[in-house]
Motif scaffolding. Structure first.
Motif, PDB file in Angstrom:
ATOM      1  N   GLN A 423       0.828  -1.209   0.000  1.00  0.00           N
ATOM      2  CA  GLN A 423       0.000   0.000   0.000  1.00  0.00           C
ATOM      3  C   GLN A 423       0.859   1.256   0.000  1.00  0.00           C
ATOM      4  O   GLN A 423       0.538   2.251  -0.668  1.00  0.00           O
ATOM      5  N   GLU A 424       1.968   1.201   0.748  1.00  0.00           N
ATOM      6  CA  GLU A 424       2.863   2.367   0.838  1.00  0.00           C
ATOM      7  C   GLU A 424       3.929   2.379  -0.254  1.00  0.00           C
ATOM      8  O   GLU A 424       4.828   3.206  -0.248  1.00  0.00           O
ATOM      9  N   LYS A 425       3.830   1.437  -1.206  1.00  0.00           N
ATOM     10  CA  LYS A 425       4.660   1.421  -2.420  1.00  0.00           C
ATOM     11  C   LYS A 425       6.143   1.261  -2.116  1.00  0.00           C
ATOM     12  O   LYS A 425       6.986   2.029  -2.595  1.00  0.00           O
ATOM     13  N   LEU A 426       6.481   0.226  -1.339  1.00  0.00           N
ATOM     14  CA  LEU A 426       7.875  -0.048  -1.034  1.00  0.00           C
ATOM     15  C   LEU A 426       8.718  -0.185  -2.294  1.00  0.00           C
ATOM     16  O   LEU A 426       9.844   0.323  -2.361  1.00  0.00           O
ATOM     17  N   THR A 427       8.185  -0.872  -3.298  1.00  0.00           N
ATOM     18  CA  THR A 427       8.967  -1.128  -4.496  1.00  0.00           C
ATOM     19  C   THR A 427       9.238   0.131  -5.318  1.00  0.00           C
ATOM     20  O   THR A 427      10.099   0.126  -6.199  1.00  0.00           O
ATOM     21  N   ALA A 428       8.521   1.214  -5.022  1.00  0.00           N
ATOM     22  CA  ALA A 428       8.777   2.476  -5.725  1.00  0.00           C
ATOM     23  C   ALA A 428       9.989   3.203  -5.149  1.00  0.00           C
ATOM     24  O   ALA A 428      10.536   4.105  -5.792  1.00  0.00           O
ATOM     25  N   CYS A 429      10.415   2.819  -3.942  1.00  0.00           N
ATOM     26  CA  CYS A 429      11.571   3.462  -3.307  1.00  0.00           C
ATOM     27  C   CYS A 429      12.828   3.160  -4.115  1.00  0.00           C
ATOM     28  O   CYS A 429      13.113   2.002  -4.432  1.00  0.00           O
ATOM     29  N   ILE A 430      13.598   4.192  -4.453  1.00  0.00           N
ATOM     30  CA  ILE A 430      14.829   3.998  -5.211  1.00  0.00           C
ATOM     31  C   ILE A 430      16.041   3.952  -4.298  1.00  0.00           C
ATOM     32  O   ILE A 430      17.182   3.955  -4.770  1.00  0.00           O
ATOM     33  N   GLU A 431      15.822   3.932  -2.977  1.00  0.00           N
ATOM     34  CA  GLU A 431      16.881   3.783  -1.973  1.00  0.00           C
ATOM     35  C   GLU A 431      17.929   4.882  -2.076  1.00  0.00           C
ATOM     36  O   GLU A 431      19.119   4.649  -1.853  1.00  0.00           O
ATOM     37  N   CYS A 432      17.500   6.080  -2.400  1.00  0.00           N
ATOM     38  CA  CYS A 432      18.453   7.181  -2.553  1.00  0.00           C
ATOM     39  C   CYS A 432      18.979   7.687  -1.218  1.00  0.00           C
ATOM     40  O   CYS A 432      20.057   8.288  -1.147  1.00  0.00           O
ATOM     41  N   GLY A 433      18.215   7.481  -0.142  1.00  0.00           N
ATOM     42  CA  GLY A 433      18.666   7.910   1.182  1.00  0.00           C
ATOM     43  C   GLY A 433      18.408   9.364   1.516  1.00  0.00           C
ATOM     44  O   GLY A 433      18.851   9.839   2.564  1.00  0.00           O
ATOM     45  N   ALA A 434      17.691  10.079   0.652  1.00  0.00           N
ATOM     46  CA  ALA A 434      17.422  11.492   0.942  1.00  0.00           C
ATOM     47  C   ALA A 434      16.637  11.648   2.237  1.00  0.00           C
ATOM     48  O   ALA A 434      16.871  12.577   3.010  1.00  0.00           O
ATOM     49  N   CYS A 435      15.701  10.724   2.480  1.00  0.00           N
ATOM     50  CA  CYS A 435      14.888  10.809   3.696  1.00  0.00           C
ATOM     51  C   CYS A 435      15.744  10.655   4.946  1.00  0.00           C
ATOM     52  O   CYS A 435      15.616  11.430   5.911  1.00  0.00           O
ATOM     53  N   SER A 436      16.645   9.681   4.947  1.00  0.00           N
ATOM     54  CA  SER A 436      17.541   9.489   6.085  1.00  0.00           C
ATOM     55  C   SER A 436      18.454  10.684   6.281  1.00  0.00           C
ATOM     56  O   SER A 436      18.790  11.058   7.407  1.00  0.00           O
ATOM     57  N   SER A 442      17.330  11.009  13.116  1.00  0.00           N
ATOM     58  CA  SER A 442      18.255   9.953  12.688  1.00  0.00           C
ATOM     59  C   SER A 442      17.583   8.586  12.599  1.00  0.00           C
ATOM     60  O   SER A 442      18.172   7.564  12.969  1.00  0.00           O
ATOM     61  N   LEU A 443      16.357   8.558  12.111  1.00  0.00           N
ATOM     62  CA  LEU A 443      15.667   7.280  11.944  1.00  0.00           C
ATOM     63  C   LEU A 443      16.305   6.498  10.788  1.00  0.00           C
ATOM     64  O   LEU A 443      16.671   7.087   9.769  1.00  0.00           O
ATOM     65  N   PRO A 444      16.438   5.194  10.921  1.00  0.00           N
ATOM     66  CA  PRO A 444      17.086   4.376   9.875  1.00  0.00           C
ATOM     67  C   PRO A 444      16.138   4.091   8.711  1.00  0.00           C
ATOM     68  O   PRO A 444      15.793   2.942   8.423  1.00  0.00           O
ATOM     69  N   LEU A 445      15.716   5.124   8.029  1.00  0.00           N
ATOM     70  CA  LEU A 445      14.684   4.977   7.006  1.00  0.00           C
ATOM     71  C   LEU A 445      15.175   4.167   5.811  1.00  0.00           C
ATOM     72  O   LEU A 445      14.664   3.086   5.517  1.00  0.00           O
ATOM     73  N   ARG A 446      16.171   4.680   5.116  1.00  0.00           N
ATOM     74  CA  ARG A 446      16.640   4.012   3.898  1.00  0.00           C
ATOM     75  C   ARG A 446      17.112   2.588   4.183  1.00  0.00           C
ATOM     76  O   ARG A 446      16.791   1.653   3.445  1.00  0.00           O
ATOM     77  N   ASP A 447      17.874   2.404   5.250  1.00  0.00           N
ATOM     78  CA  ASP A 447      18.386   1.073   5.556  1.00  0.00           C
ATOM     79  C   ASP A 447      17.252   0.093   5.843  1.00  0.00           C
ATOM     80  O   ASP A 447      17.316  -1.082   5.475  1.00  0.00           O
ATOM     81  N   SER A 448      16.200   0.574   6.488  1.00  0.00           N
ATOM     82  CA  SER A 448      15.045  -0.283   6.772  1.00  0.00           C
ATOM     83  C   SER A 448      14.338  -0.682   5.484  1.00  0.00           C
ATOM     84  O   SER A 448      13.910  -1.826   5.323  1.00  0.00           O
ATOM     85  N   PHE A 449      14.212   0.258   4.559  1.00  0.00           N
ATOM     86  CA  PHE A 449      13.541  -0.042   3.293  1.00  0.00           C
ATOM     87  C   PHE A 449      14.356  -1.042   2.475  1.00  0.00           C
ATOM     88  O   PHE A 449      13.809  -1.976   1.881  1.00  0.00           O
TER      89      PHE A 449
END
Length: 462
Positions: A423-436, A442-449
């Motif tokens: 639903q939250e479109k995990l596969t659309a994430c390009i893992e760029c790390g901008a959010c982190s 300092s939430l581990p956003l990109r690494d978690s995805f």
């Protein structure tokens, strides 16, 4: 946890006239803007001042991986056999990327190796270099060169994407059931510190243009666009000068000066105005997208009969001798680090600071996707602060170039809720790390995805 370079506005890091450069090299296209992204200090001046170097391999041992992703080639050499540079040492059937000797010498083992940017050891052919660098006879593509023949030839010449994911080039070239009208060449290199593509475009622009023109001819493509961030003015100028010798319609375009301008959906948007929705392939919107180093390697194969046996690797960070080295596939990372002379004993980053990883094994070797080795120091890679509760600032949403909701994605990852991840479109994430990068908690956003894609989504467990 990956420690990203600190977020700062890149004031003073680019040429004073980059606005003029942008207007010179870029042609306007309607609706090319994309949202999000961040501006980062590039640190590219550390390694882009010197020409590409080579190293003597006399006395060196190289371990050429036989596996690339899911593609596993069968070894076709034996221990004790003498091989020439470029000689086939691993082959396979349909959709298999072949492997080639990256130097001349003697096969001493067929055993595992650790790729610098991989998680697991891979089977490999180990070659003791003789230092002579004697090439096998060149192998040229069939004539006439059709798209199916080109795709098969690319697999047999060991070509993979050199910009990041390393997807087999032959499969990408073959997957074009949709009509194509445009070839996009990605020269963005928006990761901080990395300059391997910059130096390649400066020094080998004519080869890149010749390869692009040949590709366009094979596919019947009428337009070729090369996208580059305008913090690489010398590369842009070199390519523009090389275009004088071609009759193909090839244009150099300035991309937005913000990370991650080189992400595939964003590159397509910037250069064509077309929207590449999550899960769709570029061919579905009429374009073929290749990294500039991949195009160069394809040109070497098509025009010179050379398989992919080396790649350019950036050496930067806290080192005495930064720069770029054309490294044979399978060369030990310790050899490259000896050439770079790192300061101290800090971690080594493989790839850029935003999407790369810390070197896990000191015995690792260069793979086809090893773009850089960065010696980390606290001044260049400050330690991340301890994780704190989310303050609901919404910065992660503001910078996400794919318009995702990173906090909701993180919650779905923590719950291991596959339906919610969809639903939250995990596969659309390009893992760029901008959010982190921008998260004040300092939430581990990109690494978690990244972890969730492998474990929860694909079902691969450690």
């Amino acid at each position: 946890m990956l420690l990203a370079t600190p977020l700062r506005f890149a004031r003073g890091m680019f040429p004073a006239n980059w606005h003029q450069l942008s207007s010179i090299f870029s042609r306007s296209t309607a609706n090319t803007a994309w949202r999000g992204g961040i501006k980062l200090v590039g640190h590219k001046q550390l390694s882009n001042q010197r020409p590409i170097r080579t190293l003597s391999l006399a006395g060196q041992l190289v371990a050429v991986p036989l596996q690339h992703g899911r593609s596993l080639a069968e070894p076709c050499v034996r221990i004790g056999q003498r091989v020439l540079k470029g000689e086939v040492i691993g082959r396979g059937g349909t959709a298999i990327v072949w492997a080639h000797a990256s130097t001349s010498g003697t096969v001493v083992a067929i055993d595992a190796c650790h790729p610098a940017d991989g998680d697991q050891p891979l089977p490999a052919v180990h070659i003791a270099a003789d230092g002579q660098e004697r090439w096998a006879p060149p192998r040229f593509p069939p004539h006439p060169l059709t798209v199916p023949a080109l795709a098969e030839f690319a697999l047999q010449m060991g070509l993979v994407g050199l910009g990041g994911a390393g997807f087999p080039t032959g499969i990408k070239l073959a997957g074009t059931a949709h009509p194509l009208d445009m070839l996009l060449i990605n020269g963005a290199e928006c990761e901080p510190f990395l300059t391997c593509d910059d130096r390649l475009m400066r020094e080998r622009a004519a080869d890149i243009v010749a390869a692009a023109a040949l590709l366009a001819k094979v596919y019947g493509i009428t337009q070729v666009r090369i996208g580059i961030e305008p913090n690489k003015p010398q590369a842009m100028t070199a390519l523009q000068q090389a275009l004088v010798s071609t009759d193909r319609r090839i244009e150099v375009h300035a991309l937005p000066l913000r990370y991650p301008a080189g992400g595939q959906p964003l590159l397509v948007k910037s250069l064509t105005g077309r929207t590449l929705a999550p899960g769709r392939l570029p061919a579905e919107v009429g374009v073929l997208v290749l990294n500039v180093a991949t195009v160069y390697a394809l040109g070497r194969a098509l025009l010179h009969g050379e398989p992919l046996v080396s790649r350019i690797v950036t050496l930067s960070g806290a080192v005495t001798s930064p720069g770029n080295i054309e490294a044979p596939i399978g060369l030990s990372i310790s050899t490259l680090l000896a050439a770079a002379q790192p300061h101290g004993t800090g971690d080594i980053q493989v790839g850029g600071p935003m999407m790369g990883r810390v070197l896990a094994n000191s015995a690792a070797v260069v793979s086809k996707t090893t773009s850089g080795l960065l010696a980390r120091s606290e001044s260049l890679f400050p330690p991340r602060a301890a994780t704190r509760p989310c303050i609901r600032c919404n910065r992660c949403v503001d910078v996400c170039p794919m318009a995702l909701r990173p906090l909701q994605l993180l919650s779905a990852c923590e719950q291991e809720n596959r339906a919610l991840l969809q639903q939250e479109k995990l596969t659309a994430c390009i893992e760029c790390g901008a959010c982190s990068q921008v998260c004040p908690s300092s939430l581990p956003l990109r690494d978690s995805f990244r972890h969730a894609k492998r474990t929860i989504w694909l079902g691969v467990r450690p």
